[in-house]
Design a protein around this motif. Sequence first.
Motif, PDB file in Angstrom:
ATOM      1  N   SER A   1       0.798  -1.389  -0.105  1.00  0.00           N
ATOM      2  CA  SER A   1       0.016   0.030  -0.017  1.00  0.00           C
ATOM      3  C   SER A   1       1.089   1.158  -0.118  1.00  0.00           C
ATOM      4  O   SER A   1       0.500   2.234  -0.801  1.00  0.00           O
ATOM      5  N   ALA A   2       1.999   1.287   0.854  1.00  0.00           N
ATOM      6  CA  ALA A   2       2.639   2.420   0.907  1.00  0.00           C
ATOM      7  C   ALA A   2       3.616   2.583  -0.323  1.00  0.00           C
ATOM      8  O   ALA A   2       4.158   3.888  -0.815  1.00  0.00           O
TER       9      ALA A   2
ATOM     10  N   THR B   1      10.289  -4.323 -17.562  1.00  0.00           N
ATOM     11  CA  THR B   1       9.074  -3.473 -17.775  1.00  0.00           C
ATOM     12  C   THR B   1       7.967  -3.994 -16.629  1.00  0.00           C
ATOM     13  O   THR B   1       7.736  -5.011 -16.765  1.00  0.00           O
ATOM     14  N   LEU B   2       7.495  -3.252 -15.703  1.00  0.00           N
ATOM     15  CA  LEU B   2       6.601  -3.628 -14.792  1.00  0.00           C
ATOM     16  C   LEU B   2       5.305  -2.932 -15.181  1.00  0.00           C
ATOM     17  O   LEU B   2       5.271  -1.592 -15.166  1.00  0.00           O
ATOM     18  N   ASP B   3       4.164  -3.630 -15.281  1.00  0.00           N
ATOM     19  CA  ASP B   3       3.021  -3.148 -15.336  1.00  0.00           C
ATOM     20  C   ASP B   3       2.087  -2.857 -13.952  1.00  0.00           C
ATOM     21  O   ASP B   3       1.860  -3.626 -13.360  1.00  0.00           O
TER      22      ASP B   3
ATOM     23  N   ALA C   1      -0.944  -3.847  -9.160  1.00  0.00           N
ATOM     24  CA  ALA C   1      -1.762  -3.362  -8.159  1.00  0.00           C
ATOM     25  C   ALA C   1      -3.208  -4.118  -8.176  1.00  0.00           C
ATOM     26  O   ALA C   1      -3.957  -4.111  -7.123  1.00  0.00           O
ATOM     27  N   LEU C   2      -3.765  -4.198  -9.428  1.00  0.00           N
ATOM     28  CA  LEU C   2      -5.237  -5.070  -9.470  1.00  0.00           C
ATOM     29  C   LEU C   2      -4.925  -6.542  -8.826  1.00  0.00           C
ATOM     30  O   LEU C   2      -5.910  -7.101  -7.960  1.00  0.00           O
ATOM     31  N   ILE C   3      -3.875  -7.005  -8.807  1.00  0.00           N
ATOM     32  CA  ILE C   3      -3.441  -8.413  -8.438  1.00  0.00           C
ATOM     33  C   ILE C   3      -3.591  -8.467  -6.985  1.00  0.00           C
ATOM     34  O   ILE C   3      -4.341  -9.166  -6.219  1.00  0.00           O
ATOM     35  N   PHE C   4      -2.799  -7.272  -6.235  1.00  0.00           N
ATOM     36  CA  PHE C   4      -2.616  -7.085  -4.817  1.00  0.00           C
ATOM     37  C   PHE C   4      -4.277  -6.923  -4.420  1.00  0.00           C
ATOM     38  O   PHE C   4      -4.412  -7.237  -3.025  1.00  0.00           O
ATOM     39  N   ALA C   5      -4.681  -5.974  -5.040  1.00  0.00           N
ATOM     40  CA  ALA C   5      -6.063  -5.593  -4.657  1.00  0.00           C
ATOM     41  C   ALA C   5      -7.226  -6.976  -4.563  1.00  0.00           C
ATOM     42  O   ALA C   5      -7.740  -6.899  -3.634  1.00  0.00           O
TER      43      ALA C   5
END
Length: 231
Positions: A17-18, A33-35, A40-44
């Motif tokens: 989150s931070a 390359t990092l999407d 963020a969607l995965i962790f959400a």
Amino acid sequence: MAREELDLSKRLEGFFSAAADLWAAPQHSSSLTLDADRLALIFAGWREPMAASRAAAFTNPWETAGLGSDEVRISSVLASLWDERKYGDEARAFLARFLSSGECVSDDALSLIGNYRVQTEHCLNGAIKDRVDITVETKSAIIGIEVKIYASERDEQLPDYVSAIARRAELMRRKHAKVVFLSPYASRNLNHTVPHISWRKLAECAALADATTRSGRLIQQFGEFCRDLGR
């Protein structure tokens, strides 16, 4: 889920989150390359299952067992949690604290160092009318525990149990005989000397169990479950 795993999941959730702003910033130090949006969607998506796991870890098993206010089932669980053959030293210590809080003679609690037996729905001396919810037989004492939650006691029920326990103690050559009334409220019958123990007091006895052991934690959780029974 183990407590260590829960602590780790909390730390990971806080970290990601931070770090959300960092993922969105341009990265010049790496050719990878990092999407960030997809990550963020995965962790959400993990957030809800992790929250459910934490909630399940702290669910009281006696609540989920559906005991409700069933006196027979609750008495059976309580008797089991007092049985050292099932819950070891924590069971014996829990029972000893209960007896002490009920002003039973100190020898009753001390005698639990040796062997003792816990029974439910015990027909004393073979008489159905003398069926006591829980009996504890030690090397020197016989104790009967009458359990009430919402039901009221019948006329002369406790005095009758006092006589029945005394007869049982005499037959078994035990020097102490006691009856304890476990109920949200004191007996309406004043014609006896039976000590009263509330469910709240029993919960206090359970709260002193060692929560670092499986037996102790189950005893503590039972205390939490039964604290407000009948109120």
